[in-house]
Scaffold this active site. Structure first.
Site, PDB file in Angstrom:
ATOM      1  N   ARG A 109      42.445  33.981  46.073  1.00  9.47           N
ATOM      2  CA  ARG A 109      41.529  34.070  44.921  1.00  9.47           C
ATOM      3  C   ARG A 109      40.187  33.368  45.187  1.00  9.47           C
ATOM      4  O   ARG A 109      39.949  32.836  46.259  1.00  9.47           O
ATOM      5  CB  ARG A 109      42.206  33.409  43.711  1.00  9.47           C
TER       6      ARG A 109
ATOM      7  N   LYS B 129      45.767  30.384  46.360  1.00  2.28           N
ATOM      8  CA  LYS B 129      44.559  29.677  45.898  1.00  2.28           C
ATOM      9  C   LYS B 129      44.082  28.647  46.913  1.00  2.28           C
ATOM     10  O   LYS B 129      44.883  27.910  47.465  1.00  2.28           O
ATOM     11  CB  LYS B 129      44.855  28.996  44.567  1.00  2.28           C
TER      12      LYS B 129
ATOM     13  N   LYS C 283      50.056  35.400  44.308  1.00  2.00           N
ATOM     14  CA  LYS C 283      48.696  34.870  44.310  1.00  2.00           C
ATOM     15  C   LYS C 283      48.567  33.677  45.254  1.00  2.00           C
ATOM     16  O   LYS C 283      49.554  32.963  45.517  1.00  2.00           O
ATOM     17  CB  LYS C 283      48.279  34.472  42.902  1.00  2.00           C
TER      18      LYS C 283
ATOM     19  N   CYS D  42      51.378  28.213  27.747  1.00  2.55           N
ATOM     20  CA  CYS D  42      52.685  28.599  28.277  1.00  2.55           C
ATOM     21  C   CYS D  42      52.883  27.848  29.592  1.00  2.55           C
ATOM     22  O   CYS D  42      51.943  27.210  30.081  1.00  2.55           O
ATOM     23  CB  CYS D  42      52.772  30.122  28.460  1.00  2.55           C
TER      24      CYS D  42
ATOM     25  N   CYS E  63      43.707  25.903  28.361  1.00  2.19           N
ATOM     26  CA  CYS E  63      43.569  27.269  28.868  1.00  2.19           C
ATOM     27  C   CYS E  63      43.156  28.180  27.717  1.00  2.19           C
ATOM     28  O   CYS E  63      43.081  27.761  26.570  1.00  2.19           O
ATOM     29  CB  CYS E  63      44.887  27.736  29.456  1.00  2.19           C
TER      30      CYS E  63
ATOM     31  N   CYS F  16      47.675  27.276  33.273  1.00  2.00           N
ATOM     32  CA  CYS F  16      46.285  27.575  33.633  1.00  2.00           C
ATOM     33  C   CYS F  16      45.323  26.445  33.275  1.00  2.00           C
ATOM     34  O   CYS F  16      44.273  26.303  33.890  1.00  2.00           O
ATOM     35  CB  CYS F  16      45.847  28.869  32.965  1.00  2.00           C
TER      36      CYS F  16
ATOM     37  N   ARG G 241      37.162  38.866  35.761  1.00  3.51           N
ATOM     38  CA  ARG G 241      36.947  37.532  36.338  1.00  3.51           C
ATOM     39  C   ARG G 241      36.132  37.707  37.617  1.00  3.51           C
ATOM     40  O   ARG G 241      36.541  38.438  38.511  1.00  3.51           O
ATOM     41  CB  ARG G 241      38.317  36.946  36.646  1.00  3.51           C
TER      42      ARG G 241
ATOM     43  N   CYS H 180      45.226  36.179  25.830  1.00  3.09           N
ATOM     44  CA  CYS H 180      46.219  36.090  26.886  1.00  3.09           C
ATOM     45  C   CYS H 180      47.569  36.665  26.446  1.00  3.09           C
ATOM     46  O   CYS H 180      48.173  36.182  25.484  1.00  3.09           O
ATOM     47  CB  CYS H 180      46.412  34.634  27.318  1.00  3.09           C
TER      48      CYS H 180
HETATM   49 FE1  SRM Z   1      45.999  31.537  34.962  1.00  9.99          FE
HETATM   50  C1  SRM Z   1      47.939  34.226  34.438  1.00  9.99           C
HETATM   51  C2  SRM Z   1      43.924  32.580  32.569  1.00  9.99           C
HETATM   52  C3  SRM Z   1      43.762  29.282  36.029  1.00  9.99           C
HETATM   53  C4  SRM Z   1      48.465  29.904  36.695  1.00  9.99           C
HETATM   54  N1  SRM Z   1      45.963  33.170  33.756  1.00  9.99           N
HETATM   55  C5  SRM Z   1      46.867  34.194  33.733  1.00  9.99           C
HETATM   56  C6  SRM Z   1      46.378  35.325  32.816  1.00  9.99           C
HETATM   57  C7  SRM Z   1      45.581  36.284  33.651  1.00  9.99           C
HETATM   58  C8  SRM Z   1      47.465  36.044  31.997  1.00  9.99           C
HETATM   59  C9  SRM Z   1      48.066  37.285  32.606  1.00  9.99           C
HETATM   60  O1  SRM Z   1      48.623  37.222  33.712  1.00  9.99           O
HETATM   61  O2  SRM Z   1      47.998  38.322  31.954  1.00  9.99           O
HETATM   62  C10 SRM Z   1      45.456  34.502  31.867  1.00  9.99           C
HETATM   63  C11 SRM Z   1      44.336  35.275  31.186  1.00  9.99           C
HETATM   64  C12 SRM Z   1      43.931  34.623  29.891  1.00  9.99           C
HETATM   65  C13 SRM Z   1      42.681  35.155  29.336  1.00  9.99           C
HETATM   66  O3  SRM Z   1      42.742  35.868  28.306  1.00  9.99           O
HETATM   67  O4  SRM Z   1      41.605  34.892  29.873  1.00  9.99           O
HETATM   68  C14 SRM Z   1      45.054  33.357  32.770  1.00  9.99           C
HETATM   69  N2  SRM Z   1      44.150  31.134  34.481  1.00  9.99           N
HETATM   70  C15 SRM Z   1      43.475  31.599  33.397  1.00  9.99           C
HETATM   71  C16 SRM Z   1      42.159  30.875  33.195  1.00  9.99           C
HETATM   72  C17 SRM Z   1      41.053  31.770  32.638  1.00  9.99           C
HETATM   73  C18 SRM Z   1      42.410  29.660  32.299  1.00  9.99           C
HETATM   74  C19 SRM Z   1      41.197  28.943  31.767  1.00  9.99           C
HETATM   75  O5  SRM Z   1      41.309  28.492  30.634  1.00  9.99           O
HETATM   76  O6  SRM Z   1      40.181  28.795  32.441  1.00  9.99           O
HETATM   77  C20 SRM Z   1      41.941  30.371  34.634  1.00  9.99           C
HETATM   78  C21 SRM Z   1      41.230  31.382  35.474  1.00  9.99           C
HETATM   79  C22 SRM Z   1      41.038  30.906  36.839  1.00  9.99           C
HETATM   80  C23 SRM Z   1      40.190  31.783  37.699  1.00  9.99           C
HETATM   81  O7  SRM Z   1      38.980  31.837  37.445  1.00  9.99           O
HETATM   82  O8  SRM Z   1      40.726  32.355  38.634  1.00  9.99           O
HETATM   83  C24 SRM Z   1      43.382  30.241  35.115  1.00  9.99           C
HETATM   84  N3  SRM Z   1      46.101  29.942  36.225  1.00  9.99           N
HETATM   85  C25 SRM Z   1      45.085  29.049  36.405  1.00  9.99           C
HETATM   86  C26 SRM Z   1      45.582  27.848  36.995  1.00  9.99           C
HETATM   87  C27 SRM Z   1      44.776  26.587  37.281  1.00  9.99           C
HETATM   88  C28 SRM Z   1      44.163  26.594  38.630  1.00  9.99           C
HETATM   89  O9  SRM Z   1      44.345  27.511  39.417  1.00  9.99           O
HETATM   90  O10 SRM Z   1      43.479  25.609  38.923  1.00  9.99           O
HETATM   91  C29 SRM Z   1      46.953  28.025  37.172  1.00  9.99           C
HETATM   92  C30 SRM Z   1      47.958  26.963  37.686  1.00  9.99           C
HETATM   93  C31 SRM Z   1      47.869  26.731  39.130  1.00  9.99           C
HETATM   94  C32 SRM Z   1      48.836  27.616  39.870  1.00  9.99           C
HETATM   95  O11 SRM Z   1      48.493  28.741  40.169  1.00  9.99           O
HETATM   96  O12 SRM Z   1      49.954  27.151  40.112  1.00  9.99           O
HETATM   97  C33 SRM Z   1      47.265  29.359  36.695  1.00  9.99           C
HETATM   98  N4  SRM Z   1      47.911  32.035  35.530  1.00  9.99           N
HETATM   99  C34 SRM Z   1      48.786  31.208  36.205  1.00  9.99           C
HETATM  100  C35 SRM Z   1      50.062  31.880  36.316  1.00  9.99           C
HETATM  101  C36 SRM Z   1      51.328  31.328  36.999  1.00  9.99           C
HETATM  102  C37 SRM Z   1      51.356  31.595  38.445  1.00  9.99           C
HETATM  103  C38 SRM Z   1      52.657  31.220  39.103  1.00  9.99           C
HETATM  104  O13 SRM Z   1      52.631  30.555  40.132  1.00  9.99           O
HETATM  105  O14 SRM Z   1      53.715  31.616  38.598  1.00  9.99           O
HETATM  106  C39 SRM Z   1      49.920  33.134  35.657  1.00  9.99           C
HETATM  107  C40 SRM Z   1      50.991  34.220  35.479  1.00  9.99           C
HETATM  108  C41 SRM Z   1      51.318  34.939  36.736  1.00  9.99           C
HETATM  109  O15 SRM Z   1      50.612  34.886  37.731  1.00  9.99           O
HETATM  110  O16 SRM Z   1      52.347  35.600  36.708  1.00  9.99           O
HETATM  111  C42 SRM Z   1      48.569  33.181  35.170  1.00  9.99           C
HETATM  112 FE1  SF4 Z   2      47.822  32.380  29.216  1.00 11.53          FE
HETATM  113 FE2  SF4 Z   2      49.773  30.734  29.793  1.00 11.53          FE
HETATM  114 FE3  SF4 Z   2      47.646  30.847  31.347  1.00 11.53          FE
HETATM  115 FE4  SF4 Z   2      47.419  29.759  28.987  1.00 11.53          FE
HETATM  116  S1  SF4 Z   2      48.722  28.999  30.618  1.00 11.53           S
HETATM  117  S2  SF4 Z   2      46.003  31.284  29.855  1.00 11.53           S
HETATM  118  S3  SF4 Z   2      48.805  30.958  27.789  1.00 11.53           S
HETATM  119  S4  SF4 Z   2      49.081  32.466  31.064  1.00 11.53           S
END
Ligand code: SRM
Ligand code: SF4
Length: 580
Positions: free
Chosen positions: A158, A226, A224, A489, A444, A493, A88, A450
């Site tokens: 981030r 943001k 993390k 999930c 997402c 995301c 990323r 993922c």
């Molecule tokens: Fe996310 C984890 C994809 C935006 C909350 N996210 C992941 C991971 C890396 C899975 C992992 O930990 O192994 C996913 C990888 C999937 C893949 O194969 O690409 C993933 N997140 C994404 C993306 C690519 C979704 C998309 O369809 O675009 C977004 C990448 C953003 C970026 O460029 O940095 C993405 N993730 C978000 C958002 C939305 C936002 O930030 O606007 C959220 C919710 C907002 C928030 O943070 O509260 C989000 N992602 C999470 C979480 C839960 C964090 C938490 O507070 O518990 C995880 C899991 C974790 O961190 O443990 C996670």
């Molecule tokens: Fe993966 Fe869950 Fe984030 Fe979707 S919402 S990309 S399933 S970690």
């Protein structure tokens, strides 16, 4: 109108005592994010990273993954999962030049197993499927073109988002400059990235806390973090998903300062009521000159007070709810040497991108392309990726990735308009029949890459939208839309926890349905029904839309209707209302 909700005023302990989560040990022992990644890279026996390095590579912008579609088959053949990394990039404000685009296009074609470029919900791109022997090459290629992936994952600040709308370009330019400055200011200062990936000169890590990382500290952040810069009335970056937000306040088109919102976040865990999506709180207005001090003060307060015992409650949103918003805010004021002024008035009216042509500042034109799920790949009859590359070959402006996973070709001279539109149409990047519903839907990534996905999201969304379009048409509302988001999930995301209808993966083809977000993105939706299969989902949407079109007030949006009509209770204070 300012968007102020003081979620809670409890006065819990400033520090959570107890045994620290293992991530704290590994960060402390990592010698400022170096670990033994260099040694691991040379190990050809496994395609993956071992022990702590599996986590540490995240702070360098990579996640270890494998293709879940073939995982069982490989296990049957007694083969290791086909380990690879997802990268990323760090792109504050989502701006990328045509030359950079052509470089990432080439790398994705030649060195990634999926061959795609994925625009994310946080304004950057991801490569999926980079095998170990190509990882260093990837970083060196990106570096050659001025791109890095520092701190796009892990317990750090981030990629910093910035409203993408280039129409009001002078203000956008100023806001974008701040997004870049904030990103740089909060970036890890360790040389680990340069040393490991770019063969940079080795500099000893330092031993005293604060010596190398004056803002992040030796253990980095508890979780993390943001940050956004947003220009009202557009809330395209979805501020309430973020820990720290700078809302641009302008006078006569000039930026004069920011309202600061702290403590948003969307993730939760099924069955764990101590987790919940939460809106950010309004701390007040700050003048431009103090922006970086405030950013550092919020980060360091969260660094010192965030929960390092339980990662599920470690984000800023939980720190605010534990110590109280006023206590946290007072500490930020003390550390930044400021007193927040009363928030200036502003209003958010929408979050979507204006798809199609817009004309802006200095006679420049901008073409926003709708990219379903942000996935750029050459598909039969839809060579989307080639289309963007062809545009990059002649485009003299830049590209802007949006937080809605779309792509804006920005700054097009009048004489290039026709040719760029011709290329876009010829490659399936521009079509007149994309419904408003489709443009207002998002998912997402989820399967197959993922590791946390419980249900499909990106692969489920296109068909679901077709069905929802049919439901809207059946009820005479074909030109209307509902903000519909799917996440595989509860991590959220795809930001389903700020949607009018949010579907959250529970298990294979099973989703929880949440209702009640609003158009501006200032309300968290609440669970309506649990564990629905795909047929149930359509039935529920059908009956909800039927009610909406017959019983709504004039122009009442779906999310407002479901609350006013009592179908769902409004979430005002997440900690109190969300699981109620
Ligand atoms: Fe996310 C984890 C994809 C935006 C909350 N996210 C992941 C991971 C890396 C899975 C992992 O930990 O192994 C996913 C990888 C999937 C893949 O194969 O690409 C993933 N997140 C994404 C993306 C690519 C979704 C998309 O369809 O675009 C977004 C990448 C953003 C970026 O460029 O940095 C993405 N993730 C978000 C958002 C939305 C936002 O930030 O606007 C959220 C919710 C907002 C928030 O943070 O509260 C989000 N992602 C999470 C979480 C839960 C964090 C938490 O507070 O518990 C995880 C899991 C974790 O961190 O443990 C996670
Ligand atoms: Fe993966 Fe869950 Fe984030 Fe979707 S919402 S990309 S399933 S970690």
């Amino acid at each position: 109108m300012t968007d102020s909700t003081h979620n809670s005023q409890t006065n819990g302990p400033l520090i959570v005592e107890g045994k620290h989560a293992d991530n704290e040990r590994l960060k402390a022992e990592s010698n400022y994010l170096r670990g033994t990644i260099t040694e691991d890279l040379k190990d050809n026996i496994t395609g993956g990273f071992t022990a702590d390095n599996f986590q540490l590579i995240r702070t360098h912008g990579m996640y270890q993954q494998d293709d879940r579609d073939i995982r069982n088959e490989r296990a049957k053949q007694k083969l290791e999962p086909l380990h690879n990394v997802m990268l990323r990039a760090r792109m504050p404000g989502g701006i990328i030049t045509p030359t950079q685009w052509l470089a990432i296009d080439k790398f994705s074609r030649e060195k990634t197993s999926y061959g795609s470029i994925r625009i994310t919900t946080r304004q950057t791109f991801q490569f999926h499927g980079v095998l170990k022997p190509n990882i260093k090459l990837m970083h060196q290629t990106l570096n050659e073109y001025g791109i890095d992936s520092i701190a796009t994952a892990g317990d750090v600040n981030r990629n910093v988002l910035c409203t993408t709308n280039p129409v009001e370009s002078e203000l956008h330019q100023e806001a974008y400059e701040w997004a870049k400055k904030i990103s740089e200011h909060l970036l890890p200062k360790t040389r680990a990235y340069a040393e490991i990936w770019l063969d940079g000169e080795k500099i000893e890590g330092g031993t005293e806390e604060g010596e190398v990382e004056p803002i992040l500290g030796k253990n980095y952040l508890p979780r993390k973090f943001k940050t956004t810069v947003v220009i009202p009335p557009q809330n395209d970056v979805d501020v309430h998903a973020n820990d720290l937000n700078f809302v641009a306040i302008a006078e006569q088109g000039k930026l004069i300062g920011f309202n600061v919102l702290v403590g948003g976040g969307l993730a939760m865990t099924h069955g764990d009521k101590s987790t919940y999506p939460r809106k950010a709180d309004d701390f007040g207005f700050v003048e431009l000159a103090k922006t970086l001090d405030v950013a550092a003060a919020v980060v360091t307060t969260q660094r010192d007070w965030g929960n390092r015992v339980n990662r599920k409650n470690a984000k800023t949103k939980y720190t605010l709810d534990r110590v109280g918003v006023d206590t946290f805010k007072a500490e930020v004021e003390k550390r930044a040497g400021i007193t927040f002024a009363e928030s200036r008035s502003y209003e958010f009216t929408g979050r979507g991108d204006r798809i199609g042509w817009t004309e802006g500042f200095e006679g420049k034109h901008h073409l926003a392309l709708f990219i379903e799920n942000g996935r750029l790949l050459d598909k039969p009859n839809f060579p989307l990726k080639t289309g963007v590359a062809e545009i990059a070959k002649i485009h003299k402006g830049d590209f802007r990735m949006t937080a809605n996973q779309n792509l804006i070709i920005a700054g097009i001279a009048a004489e290039d308009k026709a040719e760029i539109e011709r290329i876009a149409r010829a490659h399936g990047l521009m079509a007149d029949n994309v419904s408003v519903q489709r443009k207002n839907s998002m998912a997402c990534v989820a399967f197959p890459t993922c590791p946390l996905a419980m249900a499909e999201a990106e692969r489920y969304l296109p068909g679901l939208v077709t069905d929802v379009e049919a439901i809207l048409a059946k009820h005479g509302a074909a030109d209307e839309s509902i903000i519909l988001r799917v996440t595989g999930c509860p991590n959220g995301c795809g930001r389903a926890m700020l949607a009018e209808i949010g579907l959250v993966g529970k298990g294979p083809s099973k989703y929880n349905m949440h209702l009640g977000g609003n158009i501006a993105g200032t309300r968290v939706p609440k669970m309506y029904k649990e564990n629905l299969n795909e047929e149930d989902i359509l039935q529920e949407i059908d009956s909800l839309v039927a009610k909406w079109v017959t019983e709504r007030n004039e122009k009442e949006a779906f999310g407002d209707f479901v609350i006013r009509s009592g179908i769902i209770q409004e979430v005002i204070v997440s900690k109190r209302d969300f699981h109620d």
